[in-house]
Scaffold this motif. Sequence first.
Motif, mmCIF file in Angstrom:
data_model
loop_
_atom_site.group_PDB
_atom_site.id
_atom_site.type_symbol
_atom_site.label_atom_id
_atom_site.label_comp_id
_atom_site.label_asym_id
_atom_site.label_seq_id
_atom_site.Cartn_x
_atom_site.Cartn_y
_atom_site.Cartn_z
ATOM 1 N N THR A 81 0.835 -1.210 0.000
ATOM 2 C CA THR A 81 0.000 0.000 0.000
ATOM 3 C C THR A 81 0.868 1.258 0.000
ATOM 4 O O THR A 81 0.488 2.274 -0.594
ATOM 5 C CB THR A 81 -0.966 0.041 1.202
ATOM 6 N N LEU A 82 2.020 1.193 0.653
ATOM 7 C CA LEU A 82 2.962 2.317 0.553
ATOM 8 C C LEU A 82 3.345 2.551 -0.903
ATOM 9 O O LEU A 82 3.348 3.688 -1.395
ATOM 10 C CB LEU A 82 4.223 2.011 1.365
ATOM 11 N N ALA A 83 3.669 1.467 -1.584
ATOM 12 C CA ALA A 83 4.034 1.569 -2.995
ATOM 13 C C ALA A 83 2.858 2.084 -3.826
ATOM 14 O O ALA A 83 3.031 2.924 -4.720
ATOM 15 C CB ALA A 83 4.483 0.201 -3.512
ATOM 16 N N LEU A 84 1.665 1.600 -3.525
ATOM 17 C CA LEU A 84 0.464 1.991 -4.266
ATOM 18 C C LEU A 84 0.195 3.490 -4.151
ATOM 19 O O LEU A 84 -0.009 4.189 -5.152
ATOM 20 C CB LEU A 84 -0.726 1.201 -3.728
ATOM 21 N N TYR A 85 0.214 4.011 -2.930
ATOM 22 C CA TYR A 85 -0.082 5.424 -2.728
ATOM 23 C C TYR A 85 1.057 6.314 -3.225
ATOM 24 O O TYR A 85 0.822 7.421 -3.704
ATOM 25 C CB TYR A 85 -0.389 5.698 -1.261
ATOM 26 N N ILE A 114 8.275 8.783 -0.728
ATOM 27 C CA ILE A 114 8.490 7.791 0.331
ATOM 28 C C ILE A 114 9.624 8.247 1.244
ATOM 29 O O ILE A 114 9.525 8.181 2.475
ATOM 30 C CB ILE A 114 8.808 6.402 -0.275
ATOM 31 N N LEU A 115 10.711 8.745 0.648
ATOM 32 C CA LEU A 115 11.844 9.234 1.435
ATOM 33 C C LEU A 115 11.424 10.391 2.332
ATOM 34 O O LEU A 115 11.799 10.451 3.514
ATOM 35 C CB LEU A 115 12.964 9.676 0.497
ATOM 36 N N ALA A 116 10.624 11.312 1.797
ATOM 37 C CA ALA A 116 10.195 12.479 2.581
ATOM 38 C C ALA A 116 9.436 12.059 3.831
ATOM 39 O O ALA A 116 9.708 12.563 4.937
ATOM 40 C CB ALA A 116 9.332 13.391 1.713
ATOM 41 N N PHE A 117 8.495 11.138 3.697
ATOM 42 C CA PHE A 117 7.699 10.746 4.862
ATOM 43 C C PHE A 117 8.427 9.756 5.765
ATOM 44 O O PHE A 117 8.079 9.617 6.933
ATOM 45 C CB PHE A 117 6.340 10.221 4.414
ATOM 46 N N THR A 118 9.448 9.113 5.224
ATOM 47 C CA THR A 118 10.339 8.334 6.093
ATOM 48 C C THR A 118 11.046 9.269 7.060
ATOM 49 O O THR A 118 11.119 9.024 8.267
ATOM 50 C CB THR A 118 11.376 7.569 5.238
ATOM 51 N N LEU A 119 11.564 10.369 6.537
ATOM 52 C CA LEU A 119 12.284 11.342 7.379
ATOM 53 C C LEU A 119 11.348 11.993 8.398
ATOM 54 O O LEU A 119 11.730 12.210 9.560
ATOM 55 C CB LEU A 119 12.930 12.408 6.499
ATOM 56 N N ILE A 120 10.112 12.294 7.988
ATOM 57 C CA ILE A 120 9.143 12.882 8.918
ATOM 58 C C ILE A 120 8.841 11.918 10.059
ATOM 59 O O ILE A 120 8.780 12.305 11.233
ATOM 60 C CB ILE A 120 7.850 13.270 8.182
ATOM 61 N N ALA A 270 -1.914 9.069 3.564
ATOM 62 C CA ALA A 270 -1.977 7.605 3.569
ATOM 63 C C ALA A 270 -0.578 7.007 3.713
ATOM 64 O O ALA A 270 -0.378 6.037 4.454
ATOM 65 C CB ALA A 270 -2.632 7.111 2.280
ATOM 66 N N ILE A 271 0.397 7.583 3.022
ATOM 67 C CA ILE A 271 1.782 7.109 3.138
ATOM 68 C C ILE A 271 2.289 7.294 4.558
ATOM 69 O O ILE A 271 2.835 6.376 5.179
ATOM 70 C CB ILE A 271 2.698 7.865 2.144
ATOM 71 N N SER A 272 2.090 8.491 5.105
ATOM 72 C CA SER A 272 2.592 8.806 6.440
ATOM 73 C C SER A 272 1.963 7.902 7.508
ATOM 74 O O SER A 272 2.652 7.354 8.366
ATOM 75 C CB SER A 272 2.315 10.280 6.766
ATOM 76 N N GLY A 273 0.634 7.738 7.429
ATOM 77 C CA GLY A 273 -0.055 6.904 8.417
ATOM 78 C C GLY A 273 0.359 5.455 8.337
ATOM 79 O O GLY A 273 0.476 4.767 9.365
ATOM 80 N N ILE A 308 12.864 2.547 8.094
ATOM 81 C CA ILE A 308 13.772 2.598 6.946
ATOM 82 C C ILE A 308 13.595 1.359 6.061
ATOM 83 O O ILE A 308 13.530 1.455 4.828
ATOM 84 C CB ILE A 308 15.231 2.715 7.419
ATOM 85 N N CYS A 309 13.472 0.190 6.680
ATOM 86 C CA CYS A 309 13.325 -1.058 5.929
ATOM 87 C C CYS A 309 12.025 -1.075 5.124
ATOM 88 O O CYS A 309 12.020 -1.422 3.936
ATOM 89 C CB CYS A 309 13.361 -2.244 6.894
ATOM 90 N N MET A 310 10.916 -0.682 5.768
ATOM 91 C CA MET A 310 9.624 -0.664 5.065
ATOM 92 C C MET A 310 9.664 0.273 3.871
ATOM 93 O O MET A 310 9.181 -0.065 2.780
ATOM 94 C CB MET A 310 8.510 -0.216 6.015
ATOM 95 N N SER A 311 10.233 1.433 4.059
ATOM 96 C CA SER A 311 10.279 2.423 2.982
ATOM 97 C C SER A 311 11.146 1.944 1.824
ATOM 98 O O SER A 311 10.793 2.119 0.647
ATOM 99 C CB SER A 311 10.805 3.749 3.525
ATOM 100 N N ALA A 312 12.270 1.312 2.133
ATOM 101 C CA ALA A 312 13.159 0.813 1.085
ATOM 102 C C ALA A 312 12.482 -0.296 0.276
ATOM 103 O O ALA A 312 12.563 -0.328 -0.957
ATOM 104 C CB ALA A 312 14.458 0.296 1.708
#
Length: 406
Positions: A81-85, A114-120, A270-273, A308-312
């Motif tokens: 779903t991260l990839a989808l959004y 994805i990187l932006a919301f990983t950092l947030i 959706a990505i952030s949540g 970090i792992c989920m985002s990658a």
Amino acid sequence: MVGGGIFTILGISVAMVGVYTPLIILIGGVLACFAAYSYVKLGVYYKDEGATYSFFKKTFPASPFAASLIGWWVIFGYISTLALYAYTFSAYAISGFAFGDSELARKLVAGAVILAFTLINLWSVKGMGKVEDLMVYTKLVILAIISFVLINNGSTSLPVLFQSQTSVNIVSILIAASLTFVAYEGFQLVINAVNEMEEPQRNIPKAIYTAILLAVLIYFVISLGAILAIPFDDIIRNKEYALAAGAEHVLGHWGKELIIAGALLATSSAISGTVFGASRQMAVIADDGYFPSILSHRNQRIPTYAIICMSALAFLLVFAGSLQVILEFGSVTFLLVSLLMAFANFRIRHLTDSSTLVTLLSCAGLLAGTGFILYYEFANQPEQLVFIVAIYVVLTLGSWIYSRLK
């Protein structure tokens, strides 16, 4: 959760069932409510931030492989779903540029968001919460405006659309409704925040049911406005950013920009949540030994390496698959996982004070939804089915290895 799904599923739904798109959104919402019933009951009973994984592990304590398997499945469902959004965000973000149809450009922008919301999320829980609140309230206002403007600019009517609609059978409607299930994914993430929540006994059911009802209402109204105001050919041809592509002809430049802003806010939240909730679940699973132990590390309660792992992995999935493959994998995964949750709730229904009838109906509906998607894949896109099955084989093998190591 609220809002992001409509930008993802609209084009694909119209391509499959046309004027019946608002109906399949309602059916998908009913299916989501059935799934939510067991999550609410188990969430209130266990009050564990491990949510799906912890519920299954505690309900079936004698089976480490079962706990590991559902842990791997649900985490990779969230990754999909991260990839989808992220893919949908990028499709809308660059839709107005000359390179808007470039797959590479979309995938690079998806990686950037994805990187932006990983950092947030690595920054702080409170900081993420403030950003999320701002995005949610703003997108709800924008989505309400979009709904109103689309319906008021409708160039046709439902009777006319039904007359011109080619024949659609009930199986196609149920298949499309099953595919929309991933658009309601997100309500489970409420439970991942149970340790940071006041009065979980009251707030878990309140948050989950309210979110689903709001999502159903928003998706239904926007889909209705879209099919009345935008020609089907425009929606289908540009299904990755259907609302923006069609709205420019109907609402003009500013209407298109408003829809793009709504899409970016909706997919961003959706990505952030998802990063917030699913990373905590991943850390719980790693702490139990079913993922590499480094993923359980927390810095001031923030599961740094899990985030970090989920985002990658989400970024890798964006590069490996198309929008429709990611959508179908996500829907199948969450239908299967929700089915297992309904079964777990049925197993201890006397402890969770659950209705036997509602729990059995949930099991039947979720099983049927899974079957409809698999049938569609087998009949129409067998190569995508092979890709999805291959992912499940890898996940099952990984979960088995870690359950044996434990």
